[in-house]
Design an enzyme around this catalytic site. Structure first.
Site, PDB file in Angstrom:
ATOM      1  CE1 TYR A 439       0.817  -0.083   4.398  1.00 42.80           C
ATOM      2  CE2 TYR A 439      -1.502  -0.448   4.821  1.00 42.80           C
ATOM      3  CZ  TYR A 439      -0.213  -0.305   5.283  1.00 42.80           C
ATOM      4  OH  TYR A 439       0.031  -0.394   6.621  1.00 42.80           O
ATOM      5  CD  GLU A 440       0.532   6.406   1.029  1.00 41.24           C
ATOM      6  OE1 GLU A 440      -0.518   6.090   1.608  1.00 41.24           O
ATOM      7  OE2 GLU A 440       0.622   7.415   0.288  1.00 41.24           O
ATOM      8  N   GLY A 441       1.379   3.038  -2.601  1.00 46.32           N
ATOM      9  CA  GLY A 441       2.261   2.875  -3.767  1.00 46.32           C
ATOM     10  C   GLY A 441       3.079   1.611  -3.598  1.00 46.32           C
ATOM     11  CD  GLN A 446       6.876   4.067  -2.920  1.00 42.55           C
ATOM     12  OE1 GLN A 446       7.584   5.072  -2.879  1.00 42.55           O
ATOM     13  NE2 GLN A 446       5.577   4.096  -2.726  1.00 42.55           N
TER      14      GLN A 446
END
Lengths: 598, 598
Positions: A439-441, A446
């Site tokens: 999650y969060e990319g 990344q």
């Protein structure tokens, strides 16, 4: 489940000795209140709160949340712990005093979040998501919205969420379909389905503020047609009191591998009343303003799980008796030696320790930069901090979360069969940790962000600026009597980092797919190298403390030993990555899609 | 949960093209019945059975087993599927016809177990444990016990377990305390508690035969005082009918990270009636006779989970649309390209594929050796097979199970957020896979076995014999037009394997702890190298098939592409291991136990 004890000595080492937070706070606008005494008091209290209130709920929280006709109910005890958190004044630690916050530096709130998150990551996500909503409203809401919505959020009476993902739009947010139709009164009607909404609904707060990405009518397709909205769970009267329920509710809660204590909801917006944040069609840009904070928060998850798993594995390794030391019995009076005498058990423990402590210092370095990027009044300093963060955040998020999963898995292994049994809590840590690379990319995203947008996008400048900082450290410390050997080895890895970057850049010139072929291994190479810098710095500080006659010889010797371990047993992985990351993209792309399976 | 399809084309490639099972079976005593037609029919039927009967129960089985007053109940459908398995005559495929078996080669049963285990590992463990009990009874039971107990076990009406571990005795079985006291009638009364007993109790069979390690009165302490016993769940009359319950029952079932469908029991023996197997105090040696089979079975688990996770991730990667190919849109008519176009997604898929297919061939190579070690009438050939197995089994168990966890984790990652959600089944595969590096000897124990007992214990001879085989392959194929480049690279890794072994041996001479310092990284280096040998052989076979004008160009091109991928993107990890494994043990051992945390 290991009983959590906040690693305050190591936190102080990273803050005071390695990164000189005292000077940093003195120079930071608004940082004056963060005096050494205040910082110490906050760390002590945070450690107590986490150990006493949150740690006992970590394993019971694994039983999960419940969806009822009245909405989602958090695990037993979560609501009460949250009430104590709010009462303790923790919610608005770093928020603007104008809205009821304490105005302390963002980095201090981030370290408190790490302490809470290690004791109980699922619980810590509720205030974590609120924090994202606070920063969004502070930055992008009109004065009117800010005055109405921020005070209860900062106080903690209300919480927040971030509603981005849809079933068909994950990494590719440009595909999202949720609609926002203007009403006559300036508000909008939001309709659509969001998935994977952490802390999406619960019974811990009076109201929940959803920050929602949606499309205005006639918005351009793709990323440039997305706007940002505030959608409260309960509508709010002008005096701040709650009106009736808004047309938004959790349709279901997901059954997940881990973080069961946090309600991951499908949120249905059915003409829900919302308010525009920032400019129309600039929603993604608005989101990016606090992306660094959000990604740093997830990077911390890697540290949290490495630390907690380490605490559990270390305690077990000191008690569990199996077989004799290869150098001869250590506890001949017992039936066998404690397994901490075995080199292979130590290899696992030291890997966890190197990741937890090294990752911690790495994240604090980033947190200082977040402070500067937010608060510095010096344009050049702010720009430098933003540039450095642009480079380091994808490395921190990607690398530390991979390390967190590895460390948590090693914690299971140290326990042997007991590690696989729920009762001991080690497998929960592994299950909880596994979401962080997603999650969060995702870490694949990344890696593309690091190599594509940041390194290539700056023609290598962001990297070379950082390499310059590292080289200055190297030049100053290559003759250090204890750490010099590590510093010289660091130099080799850093020099090769630049060279590899040049090779990849040349590859991308010839074939744009080289970017995606190289990106993940490049991210990992970068992570191992940054951690080597952190550990070399730590070793230098430890040597200096010992040379200055510190009485804490055990602590500093451990720093030196862990640094050596990291350089000799973990960092060599870069030797393989340096080969694989410059490979031709055809190795991955030449196979026809139909030929993957027969 | 991915729907399982048996990878029969790849199984045939490994069996027929790579390892020439046809000739192997022709020459194997008792292998005559395993004609190519028979093998093909068995594989086809096994694939159907696994897909139709076992795959649909994999996700539902995750709900787990139930302990009732009448004992443990397996998940819904397990009992019926097992009845069909028994009715299909699968249980005794490789067992002695004298006891009702079909007398087919052990390797064939092992490949059938792989097919079943990929569809549903938890279910496959029930017959897997029976198999261990069968081999033990065949080898060590008296004629009287064999005649009474083997036929229903071979038929499948009864199942078996292996009861080794106790709360204080895991890796270190010498510490076990379960007592066996002789009765007047030649039987023994067994008293003690065993934990982590897979398939320990269930409702799928009429009786359960526990193979139990225990101590006779006045037995020497440690490993040399352990004896082996047969303890039935229900006592058995001389005519084979069941008498009353024996004094052994499941005290509880463990709540585990995964493999919920298999009942992992705490088994309480309370003066249970048992019978000695083999010689008194020779129990561990008796266990070791089928240790290779048991460890190969667990090595297969790595292949099973890599394969199943690959099947799921591949299907998803072809359907899920997110973002555009870096080389330009591949599906411009759709909202985005399928994610299989992205190099980083392919890196993950090809890693899974390289492990699943390479691991499969590696395990079949071991299975052939098991056949020879069991059945060959030629003493020298049997000795060669035993020696080769002694070297390869710890590598297979250790390396392939690590690879299985890595592959399963990548399968979660390919799915992004959906990978973390139970509904899709990918996280279950990861949870199920995580036990494999722990049980049947942790991978730390495998590493010590490989480097200590096998390599050092033979003064390097076992390794050099194998290296000789690999070098013969290298010499014959270094000029291969497609695979030659890989063969030459293999040579470098094999040569260095010998050199590193010599360095480690010298280190152990100076400091015995060098063994445990080097062992795990040595195991991994060995695993990557053996898999390189497998993939180089596969590439040569694929090149030859293409040169001979095969019409299956896609299949063979995929073999070549996967081999290249393995050499260029995975094998370079050996560069790091070659550095870390020769590090001094002091790096791990210098830190005082008290200095691990403050």
């Amino acid at each position: 489940m290991p009983e959590y004890k906040a690693p305050l000595r190591d936190i102080r080492f990273a803050m005071q000795e390695l990164l000189d937070f005292e000077t940093h706070y003195q120079n930071l606008p608004g940082g004056e209140d963060a005096s050494p005494d205040m910082v110490e008091a906050i760390l002590e209290e945070a450690g107590k709160f986490a150990a006493q209130e949150l740690s006992p709920l970590n394993q019971t929280g694994d039983k999960g949340c419940t969806l009822t006709d009245d909405g989602v109910i958090a695990p037993e005890g979560f609501k009460e712990a949250y009430a104590n958190y709010v009462e303790g004044g923790w919610a608005g630690l770093a928020q603007d005093p104008e809205y009821g916050g304490q105005g302390l530096p963002e980095s201090l709130a981030s370290i408190v979040a790490e302490i809470n998150g290690t004791a109980n990551w699922s619980w810590g996500m509720y205030p974590g998501l609120s924090h994202g909503a606070m920063v969004t409203l502070e930055t992008h809401a009109t004065d009117e919205l800010r005055n109405l919505y921020l005070p209860p959020l900062v106080e903690g009476r209300w919480t927040g969420t971030m509603c981005l993902t849809e079933p068909h739009a994950g990494s590719d947010l440009g595909l999202l379909r949720t609609k926002a139709e203007p009403n006559d009164d300036g508000s909008y009607s939001i309709t659509g389905t969001k998935i994977f909404i952490s802390a999406g609904e619960h019974d811990m707060a009076e109201n929940i503020l959803h920050i929602v990405l949606a499309r205005l009518p006639d918005a351009p397709a793709g990323n440039k047609g997305i706007s940002l909205f505030l959608v409260p769970r309960y509508n709010v009267n002008d005096d701040g009191s709650l009106a009736g329920a808004n047309s938004v509710k959790a349709g279901s809660i997901e059954h997940k591998m881990g973080i069961h204590g946090n309600a991951t909801c499908v949120m249905n917006f059915d003409g829900a009343r919302g308010f525009l944040l920032g400019q129309p069609n600039r929603g993604l840009a608005c989101m990016f303003t606090f992306m660094n904070n959000a990604r740093l928060f997830i990077a911390q998850q890697g540290i949290c799980h490495a630390e907690l798993s380490y605490q559990g594995a270390l305690a077990y390794a000191k008690e569990r008796l199996q077989m004799r030391s290869q150098r001869g019995a250590v506890a001949p009076e017992k039936s066998a030696d404690p397994i901490i005498v075995h080199p292979d058990v130590r290899r696992m423990l030291l890997t966890q320790k190197a990741y937890a402590e090294g990752g911690r210092a790495f994240s604090y370095l980033c947190a200082q930069l977040v402070d500067l990027a937010q608060k510095s009044q010096d344009d050049a300093e702010r720009k430098r901090a933003e540039d450095r963060l642009a480079l380091l955040i994808p490395i921190a998020k990607g690398f530390i979360t991979e390390a967190g999963v590895e460390a948590s898995s090693l914690g299971v292994q140290v326990f042997g069969g007991h590690g696989y049994i729920a009762e001991w809590g080690m497998e929960q840590i592994l299950r909880d940790s596994r979401i962080a690379p997603i999650y969060e990319g995702t870490n694949g995203i990344q890696a593309l962000d690091l190599l594509g947008r940041k390194v290539m996008g700056s023609q290598g400048q962001l990297l070379e600026d950082f390499v310059g900082e590292v080289n200055a450290f190297i030049d100053a410390n290559r003759d250090n009597p204890e750490a010099g050997e590590l510093v010289v080895e660091l130099e080799r890895h850093v020099k090769r980092w630049s060279e590899l970057t040049g090779q990849v850049a040349a590859g991308i010139q010839k074939d744009p797919a080289t970017l995606g072929s190289a990106s993940f291994d490049y991210l990992m190479y970068s992570g191992y190298t940054v951690l080597a810098y952190i550990w070399a710095m730590s070793a230098v500080k430890a040597q200096q403390a010992l040379a200055n006659g510190s009485s804490e010889t055990g602590f500093y010797q451990a720093k030196l030993a862990t640094a050596r371990f990291y350089f000799r047993r973990i960092l060599p992985r870069n030797e393989g990555l340096a080969v694989s990351l410059v490979d031709d993209a055809d190795t991955l792309l030449s196979l026809e899609e139909e030929a993957f399976a027969f």
